[in-house]
Design a protein around this motif. Structure first.
Motif, PDB file in Angstrom:
ATOM      1  N   ASP A   1       6.730  -6.774  12.696  1.00  0.00           N
ATOM      2  CA  ASP A   1       7.037  -5.431  12.192  1.00  0.00           C
ATOM      3  C   ASP A   1       5.856  -4.853  11.422  1.00  0.00           C
ATOM      4  O   ASP A   1       5.537  -3.661  11.552  1.00  0.00           O
ATOM      5  CB  ASP A   1       8.270  -5.470  11.287  1.00  0.00           C
ATOM      6  CG  ASP A   1       9.569  -5.629  12.058  1.00  0.00           C
ATOM      7  OD1 ASP A   1       9.575  -5.346  13.277  1.00  0.00           O
ATOM      8  OD2 ASP A   1      10.570  -6.041  11.439  1.00  0.00           O
ATOM      9  N   ILE A   2       5.200  -5.672  10.617  1.00  0.00           N
ATOM     10  CA  ILE A   2       4.028  -5.198   9.874  1.00  0.00           C
ATOM     11  C   ILE A   2       2.944  -4.727  10.836  1.00  0.00           C
ATOM     12  O   ILE A   2       2.345  -3.664  10.647  1.00  0.00           O
ATOM     13  CB  ILE A   2       3.486  -6.306   8.940  1.00  0.00           C
ATOM     14  CG1 ILE A   2       4.468  -6.568   7.796  1.00  0.00           C
ATOM     15  CG2 ILE A   2       2.113  -5.923   8.381  1.00  0.00           C
ATOM     16  CD1 ILE A   2       4.116  -7.767   6.937  1.00  0.00           C
TER      17      ILE A   2
ATOM     18  N   ASN B   1      -3.600  -1.219   2.836  1.00  0.00           N
ATOM     19  CA  ASN B   1      -3.059  -2.570   2.890  1.00  0.00           C
ATOM     20  C   ASN B   1      -1.552  -2.518   2.697  1.00  0.00           C
ATOM     21  O   ASN B   1      -1.033  -1.623   2.026  1.00  0.00           O
ATOM     22  CB  ASN B   1      -3.722  -3.499   1.865  1.00  0.00           C
ATOM     23  CG  ASN B   1      -4.113  -2.770   0.597  1.00  0.00           C
ATOM     24  OD1 ASN B   1      -3.299  -2.589  -0.303  1.00  0.00           O
ATOM     25  ND2 ASN B   1      -5.360  -2.315   0.529  1.00  0.00           N
ATOM     26  N   ILE B   2      -0.871  -3.475   3.291  1.00  0.00           N
ATOM     27  CA  ILE B   2       0.587  -3.505   3.297  1.00  0.00           C
ATOM     28  C   ILE B   2       1.048  -4.928   3.003  1.00  0.00           C
ATOM     29  O   ILE B   2       0.477  -5.892   3.517  1.00  0.00           O
ATOM     30  CB  ILE B   2       1.132  -3.044   4.661  1.00  0.00           C
ATOM     31  CG1 ILE B   2       0.767  -1.571   4.901  1.00  0.00           C
ATOM     32  CG2 ILE B   2       2.641  -3.243   4.755  1.00  0.00           C
ATOM     33  CD1 ILE B   2       1.134  -1.068   6.278  1.00  0.00           C
TER      34      ILE B   2
ATOM     35  N   THR C   1      -1.587  -7.830   4.350  1.00  0.00           N
ATOM     36  CA  THR C   1      -2.664  -7.656   5.327  1.00  0.00           C
ATOM     37  C   THR C   1      -3.974  -8.204   4.762  1.00  0.00           C
ATOM     38  O   THR C   1      -4.232  -8.123   3.562  1.00  0.00           O
ATOM     39  CB  THR C   1      -2.819  -6.176   5.701  1.00  0.00           C
ATOM     40  OG1 THR C   1      -2.957  -5.384   4.506  1.00  0.00           O
ATOM     41  CG2 THR C   1      -1.599  -5.683   6.471  1.00  0.00           C
ATOM     42  N   PRO C   2      -4.818  -8.763   5.616  1.00  0.00           N
ATOM     43  CA  PRO C   2      -6.057  -9.395   5.146  1.00  0.00           C
ATOM     44  C   PRO C   2      -7.078  -8.398   4.617  1.00  0.00           C
ATOM     45  O   PRO C   2      -7.061  -7.206   4.963  1.00  0.00           O
ATOM     46  CB  PRO C   2      -6.595 -10.094   6.403  1.00  0.00           C
ATOM     47  CG  PRO C   2      -5.415 -10.232   7.306  1.00  0.00           C
ATOM     48  CD  PRO C   2      -4.575  -9.025   7.042  1.00  0.00           C
ATOM     49  N   THR C   3      -7.986  -8.877   3.807  1.00  0.00           N
ATOM     50  CA  THR C   3      -9.054  -8.036   3.288  1.00  0.00           C
ATOM     51  C   THR C   3      -9.958  -7.568   4.426  1.00  0.00           C
ATOM     52  O   THR C   3     -10.217  -8.313   5.387  1.00  0.00           O
ATOM     53  CB  THR C   3      -9.876  -8.791   2.222  1.00  0.00           C
ATOM     54  OG1 THR C   3     -10.783  -7.882   1.586  1.00  0.00           O
ATOM     55  CG2 THR C   3     -10.643  -9.959   2.812  1.00  0.00           C
TER      56      THR C   3
ATOM     57  N   ALA D   1       8.704  -4.381  -0.207  1.00  0.00           N
ATOM     58  CA  ALA D   1       7.441  -4.114   0.483  1.00  0.00           C
ATOM     59  C   ALA D   1       6.644  -3.089  -0.311  1.00  0.00           C
ATOM     60  O   ALA D   1       7.212  -2.273  -1.047  1.00  0.00           O
ATOM     61  CB  ALA D   1       7.692  -3.607   1.898  1.00  0.00           C
ATOM     62  N   VAL D   2       5.320  -3.151  -0.143  1.00  0.00           N
ATOM     63  CA  VAL D   2       4.396  -2.235  -0.823  1.00  0.00           C
ATOM     64  C   VAL D   2       3.397  -1.722   0.208  1.00  0.00           C
ATOM     65  O   VAL D   2       2.847  -2.511   0.992  1.00  0.00           O
ATOM     66  CB  VAL D   2       3.644  -2.935  -1.975  1.00  0.00           C
ATOM     67  CG1 VAL D   2       2.655  -1.973  -2.639  1.00  0.00           C
ATOM     68  CG2 VAL D   2       4.637  -3.495  -3.001  1.00  0.00           C
ATOM     69  N   VAL D   3       3.173  -0.415   0.201  1.00  0.00           N
ATOM     70  CA  VAL D   3       2.251   0.227   1.141  1.00  0.00           C
ATOM     71  C   VAL D   3       1.200   0.999   0.354  1.00  0.00           C
ATOM     72  O   VAL D   3       1.543   1.904  -0.422  1.00  0.00           O
ATOM     73  CB  VAL D   3       2.995   1.195   2.089  1.00  0.00           C
ATOM     74  CG1 VAL D   3       2.011   1.904   3.018  1.00  0.00           C
ATOM     75  CG2 VAL D   3       4.043   0.440   2.893  1.00  0.00           C
ATOM     76  N   HIS D   4      -0.059   0.633   0.537  1.00  0.00           N
ATOM     77  CA  HIS D   4      -1.176   1.357  -0.089  1.00  0.00           C
ATOM     78  C   HIS D   4      -2.019   1.981   1.011  1.00  0.00           C
ATOM     79  O   HIS D   4      -2.543   1.281   1.882  1.00  0.00           O
ATOM     80  CB  HIS D   4      -2.018   0.417  -0.935  1.00  0.00           C
ATOM     81  CG  HIS D   4      -3.323   1.015  -1.392  1.00  0.00           C
ATOM     82  ND1 HIS D   4      -3.429   2.311  -1.865  1.00  0.00           N
ATOM     83  CD2 HIS D   4      -4.579   0.497  -1.436  1.00  0.00           C
ATOM     84  CE1 HIS D   4      -4.689   2.559  -2.182  1.00  0.00           C
ATOM     85  NE2 HIS D   4      -5.407   1.476  -1.924  1.00  0.00           N
TER      86      HIS D   4
END
Length: 211
Positions: free
Chosen positions: A9-10, A29-30, A41-43, A89-92
């Motif tokens: 899903d991500i 990033n999520i 999510t990776p750097t 969840a956090v979404v930036h």
């Protein structure tokens, strides 16, 4: 939620954000909570081309246990999970119009996204400005903790939005709603604008819950 499905899903939702211009290059990033920690999510990864097996996993103490190295903004994410227990969840993002508002000197730091539509009230709530620190600075986490869980979303000054939700879908939808409302605010800038009245806002909170 099954971790394998959550990883898929991500990847799917991140690609959708990337394809529609909510994220460019390796910006954004999520993360999402799992029973024994969180996925992020990776750097330096691109939201449009994630590999589900390389999504980083951290344990409940923030230790990296598998996948590629986590996003350098992990401090932001962990601070929201710590101060808002309902966060799933956090979404930036660095989405254009929300980031534009984060750069304008006359954006109200206590109410960056005025209540001009019902859906921004229902899905996002009050958005405050967090003072600028360099990307990846652990101080960002301290600034989020300083809000004591009072906001489901913030604008990072001169940087962009960070939005939370009870699950990955609600966080993504809220991030999209914030960006669309920011777009309206930029389009309507300097024009007389009608906001929702306090009783209308309270009606929405009563009917749909408050962020």
């Amino acid at each position: 939620m099954d971790e394998s499905k959550l990883r898929d899903d991500i990847v799917r939702l991140s690609r959708s954000l990337y394809d529609r211009g909510f994220s460019v290059g390796s910006a954004g990033n999520i993360s999402a909570a799992v029973d024994d920690g969180l996925l992020i999510t990776p750097t330096n990864s691109c939201l449009g081309f994630l590999d589900p097996d390389k999504i980083s996993k951290l344990d409940r103490n923030g230790n990296h246990v598998s996948g590629a190295p986590p996003s350098k903004e992990i401090f932001l994410h962990r601070a929201f999970y710590e101060t808002r227990p309902q966060t799933g969840a956090v979404v930036h993002l660095h989405s254009t119009f929300a980031t534009a508002l984060s750069c304008l000197s006359d954006t109200d730091p206590q109410d960056c996204i005025p209540p001009i539509t019902p859906y921004v009230v229902m899905r996002v709530g009050t958005v405050k400005m967090v003072p600028y620190v360099r990307p990846g600075d652990p101080k960002a986490g301290d600034l989020i903790r300083g809000l004591k869980g009072s906001c489901a979303a913030v604008l990072l000054a001169n940087h962009g939005p960070v939005v939370t939700g009870r699950d990955i879908f609600s966080a993504i939808y809220a991030a999209e709603e914030l960006e669309e409302t920011a777009k309206l605010l930029v389009i309507l800038r300097r024009a007389p604008t009608r906001r929702l009245a306090p009783d209308q806002i309270q009606e929405l909170k009563t009917a749909f819950g408050s962020h």
